[in-house]
Design a protein around this motif. Structure first.
Motif, PDB file in Angstrom:
ATOM      1  N   GLN A  31       6.132 -17.204  14.303  1.00  0.00           N
ATOM      2  CA  GLN A  31       5.247 -16.360  13.511  1.00  0.00           C
ATOM      3  C   GLN A  31       4.021 -15.906  14.304  1.00  0.00           C
ATOM      4  N   PRO A  32       3.342 -16.798  15.044  1.00  0.00           N
ATOM      5  CA  PRO A  32       2.176 -16.330  15.822  1.00  0.00           C
ATOM      6  C   PRO A  32       2.563 -15.264  16.855  1.00  0.00           C
ATOM      7  N   ALA A  33       3.723 -15.419  17.460  1.00  0.00           N
ATOM      8  CA  ALA A  33       4.144 -14.442  18.469  1.00  0.00           C
ATOM      9  C   ALA A  33       4.370 -13.076  17.832  1.00  0.00           C
ATOM     10  N   LEU A  34       4.980 -13.044  16.639  1.00  0.00           N
ATOM     11  CA  LEU A  34       5.201 -11.773  15.956  1.00  0.00           C
ATOM     12  C   LEU A  34       3.873 -11.162  15.520  1.00  0.00           C
ATOM     13  N   SER A  35       2.949 -11.984  15.057  1.00  0.00           N
ATOM     14  CA  SER A  35       1.630 -11.470  14.656  1.00  0.00           C
ATOM     15  C   SER A  35       0.916 -10.844  15.843  1.00  0.00           C
ATOM     16  N   ARG A  36       1.023 -11.479  17.010  1.00  0.00           N
ATOM     17  CA  ARG A  36       0.395 -10.906  18.208  1.00  0.00           C
ATOM     18  C   ARG A  36       1.061  -9.582  18.590  1.00  0.00           C
ATOM     19  N   THR A  37       2.387  -9.512  18.440  1.00  0.00           N
ATOM     20  CA  THR A  37       3.103  -8.272  18.774  1.00  0.00           C
ATOM     21  C   THR A  37       2.664  -7.137  17.860  1.00  0.00           C
ATOM     22  N   LEU A  38       2.528  -7.418  16.563  1.00  0.00           N
ATOM     23  CA  LEU A  38       2.076  -6.402  15.620  1.00  0.00           C
ATOM     24  C   LEU A  38       0.654  -5.957  15.934  1.00  0.00           C
ATOM     25  N   ALA A  39      -0.235  -6.918  16.205  1.00  0.00           N
ATOM     26  CA  ALA A  39      -1.623  -6.570  16.534  1.00  0.00           C
ATOM     27  C   ALA A  39      -1.682  -5.734  17.807  1.00  0.00           C
ATOM     28  N   GLN A  40      -0.847  -6.069  18.757  1.00  0.00           N
ATOM     29  CA  GLN A  40      -0.815  -5.313  20.009  1.00  0.00           C
ATOM     30  C   GLN A  40      -0.346  -3.883  19.753  1.00  0.00           C
ATOM     31  N   LEU A  41       0.671  -3.721  18.894  1.00  0.00           N
ATOM     32  CA  LEU A  41       1.174  -2.383  18.571  1.00  0.00           C
ATOM     33  C   LEU A  41       0.077  -1.560  17.898  1.00  0.00           C
ATOM     34  N   GLU A  42      -0.616  -2.147  16.927  1.00  0.00           N
ATOM     35  CA  GLU A  42      -1.676  -1.404  16.235  1.00  0.00           C
ATOM     36  C   GLU A  42      -2.795  -1.028  17.195  1.00  0.00           C
ATOM     37  N   ALA A  43      -3.078  -1.901  18.142  1.00  0.00           N
ATOM     38  CA  ALA A  43      -4.137  -1.596  19.116  1.00  0.00           C
ATOM     39  C   ALA A  43      -3.723  -0.434  20.009  1.00  0.00           C
ATOM     40  N   ARG A  44      -2.466  -0.411  20.390  1.00  0.00           N
ATOM     41  CA  ARG A  44      -2.007   0.639  21.295  1.00  0.00           C
ATOM     42  C   ARG A  44      -1.861   1.980  20.581  1.00  0.00           C
ATOM     43  N   VAL A  45      -1.487   1.942  19.292  1.00  0.00           N
ATOM     44  CA  VAL A  45      -1.372   3.188  18.534  1.00  0.00           C
ATOM     45  C   VAL A  45      -2.760   3.674  18.099  1.00  0.00           C
ATOM     46  N   GLY A  46      -3.635   2.718  17.788  1.00  0.00           N
ATOM     47  CA  GLY A  46      -4.995   3.086  17.407  1.00  0.00           C
ATOM     48  C   GLY A  46      -5.201   3.225  15.925  1.00  0.00           C
ATOM     49  N   VAL A  47      -4.232   2.833  15.094  1.00  0.00           N
ATOM     50  CA  VAL A  47      -4.374   2.891  13.639  1.00  0.00           C
ATOM     51  C   VAL A  47      -3.741   1.638  13.034  1.00  0.00           C
ATOM     52  N   ARG A  48      -4.151   1.326  11.796  1.00  0.00           N
ATOM     53  CA  ARG A  48      -3.540   0.191  11.111  1.00  0.00           C
ATOM     54  C   ARG A  48      -2.172   0.616  10.583  1.00  0.00           C
ATOM     55  N   LEU A  49      -1.169  -0.200  10.836  1.00  0.00           N
ATOM     56  CA  LEU A  49       0.207   0.119  10.451  1.00  0.00           C
ATOM     57  C   LEU A  49       0.702  -0.688   9.270  1.00  0.00           C
ATOM     58  N   VAL A  50       0.077  -1.855   9.045  1.00  0.00           N
ATOM     59  CA  VAL A  50       0.526  -2.759   7.981  1.00  0.00           C
ATOM     60  C   VAL A  50      -0.659  -3.149   7.112  1.00  0.00           C
ATOM     61  N   ASP A  51      -0.467  -3.026   5.799  1.00  0.00           N
ATOM     62  CA  ASP A  51      -1.485  -3.449   4.835  1.00  0.00           C
ATOM     63  C   ASP A  51      -1.296  -4.943   4.565  1.00  0.00           C
ATOM     64  N   ARG A  52      -2.274  -5.736   4.933  1.00  0.00           N
ATOM     65  CA  ARG A  52      -2.187  -7.195   4.792  1.00  0.00           C
ATOM     66  C   ARG A  52      -2.936  -7.718   3.572  1.00  0.00           C
ATOM     67  N   SER A  53      -3.284  -6.857   2.628  1.00  0.00           N
ATOM     68  CA  SER A  53      -4.136  -7.256   1.504  1.00  0.00           C
ATOM     69  C   SER A  53      -3.376  -8.026   0.424  1.00  0.00           C
ATOM     70  N   SER A  54      -2.071  -8.006   0.438  1.00  0.00           N
ATOM     71  CA  SER A  54      -1.287  -8.738  -0.560  1.00  0.00           C
ATOM     72  C   SER A  54      -0.341  -9.703   0.144  1.00  0.00           C
ATOM     73  N   ARG A  55       0.283 -10.571  -0.657  1.00  0.00           N
ATOM     74  CA  ARG A  55       1.173 -11.571  -0.075  1.00  0.00           C
ATOM     75  C   ARG A  55       2.346 -10.908   0.633  1.00  0.00           C
ATOM     76  N   ARG A  56       2.904  -9.861   0.023  1.00  0.00           N
ATOM     77  CA  ARG A  56       3.999  -9.132   0.651  1.00  0.00           C
ATOM     78  C   ARG A  56       3.421  -7.975   1.442  1.00  0.00           C
ATOM     79  N   LEU A  57       3.740  -7.920   2.711  1.00  0.00           N
ATOM     80  CA  LEU A  57       3.189  -6.885   3.584  1.00  0.00           C
ATOM     81  C   LEU A  57       3.803  -5.528   3.253  1.00  0.00           C
ATOM     82  N   GLU A  58       2.978  -4.518   3.259  1.00  0.00           N
ATOM     83  CA  GLU A  58       3.416  -3.144   3.025  1.00  0.00           C
ATOM     84  C   GLU A  58       2.943  -2.278   4.176  1.00  0.00           C
TER      85      GLU A  58
END
Length: 289
Positions: A31-58
């Motif tokens: 799980q930590p590795a996937l979270s880092r991969t997602l954060a890295q993708l958002e950093a490289r694209v420059g926008v937020r891609l996943v809404d983390r405000s609820s239990r189920r990610l959208e």
């Protein structure tokens, strides 16, 4: 901006699984590795891609946009890899009980002469699509039309039907019989292989149908059962032309409807020589008519 395939796969997994935990399990990573991969993708694209405000990610609107393009890229890559692998492997011709009967050898010879650098491998597969649905074959000759919508078929020609009898059966010395004669003599059951065979009790009028049937899994079991006197069978003439068997006598059936032989392929072929081979089959069949 350096976005890698692993980033796109991570985004797709999260969108499908709904949680980082489930997506990580699907990708066989922590799980930590996937979270880092997602954060890295958002950093490289420059926008937020996943809404983390609820239990189920959208996914955000930006995430949905990237996901659509990402899935197309991944699908295109899969197709490219499949095409690349197909270049150096044989074209696999599947069949269940017979290929083209007496036209099989002419087909194989003409293909070898015309395409010496495109080897052909003939593969028996005991299922309704002769290996097409599982990707084990590239084209197939069938005697039934599979229900699988991914398979495309075309009728090639029709074959007479033959009865397969134990060679000591009273009718085995005949050249021709009628369906009613097959069920009025010694009380043998009818041998059937439901997935790939062409016969059924429906060939007979209701009052003349065999009293019993026995199911087998393939043409070998069918022939062995008949040879040992355990049953009789009805099949297409191509089966008789391709499978001489000790203890079995094939006799023409005058009043049985003809069986159709089909040429089949996937809706989206992957082998580069598929269309050429289909044309070669049609040419050989046309020359024999």
């Amino acid at each position: 901006m350096d976005v890698e395939l692993r980033h796109l796969k991570a985004l797709a997994a999260i969108a499908e699984a709904g949680t980082v935990t489930a997506a990580a399990a699907r990708l066989h990573m922590t799980q930590p590795a996937l979270s880092r991969t997602l954060a890295q993708l958002e950093a490289r694209v420059g926008v937020r891609l996943v809404d983390r405000s609820s239990r189920r990610l959208e996914l955000t609107r930006a995430g949905e946009t990237l996901l659509g393009h990402g899935r197309a890229i991944l699908a295109h890559l899969d197709a490219a890899l499949a095409d690349t692998r197909a270049v150096d492997r044989p074209l696999r011709l599947g069949y269940t009980c017979a290929v083209l009967g007496q036209q099989t050898v002419p087909l194989l010879r003409s293909w070898r002469r015309a395409h010496p650098h495109a080897p052909l491998e003939v593969v028996r597969q005991d299922n309704s699509t002769a290996g097409l649905a599982t990707g084990d074959t590239d084209v197939a000759v069938l005697r039934t039309v599979p229900a699988d919508p991914r398979i495309r078929t075309e009728a090639l020609y029709t074959e007479d039907r033959v009865a397969a009898l134990p060679d000591d059966h009273p009718l085995a010395a005949r050249d021709r019989v009628r369906l009613a004669e097959l069920t009025s003599g010694p009380p043998l059951p009818l041998a059937l292989w439901p997935d790939t065979g062409t016969a059924s009790v429906g060939l007979w009028p209701a009052a003349q149908r065999p009293d019993r049937t026995i199911e087998v899994r393939n043409v070998d079991e069918w022939l062995n059962l008949i040879a040992t006197g355990g049953a009789f069978g009805v099949g297409a003439a191509g089966t008789a032309e391709s499978h001489g068997h000790p203890g079995v006598r094939f006799v023409a059936v005058d009043d049985a409807p003809a069986a159709t032989v089909y040429l089949a392929r996937p809706a989206h072929p992957t082998h580069p020589h598929t269309e050429e081979f289909l044309a070669a089959v049609r040419e050989v069949v046309s020359a024999s008519v």
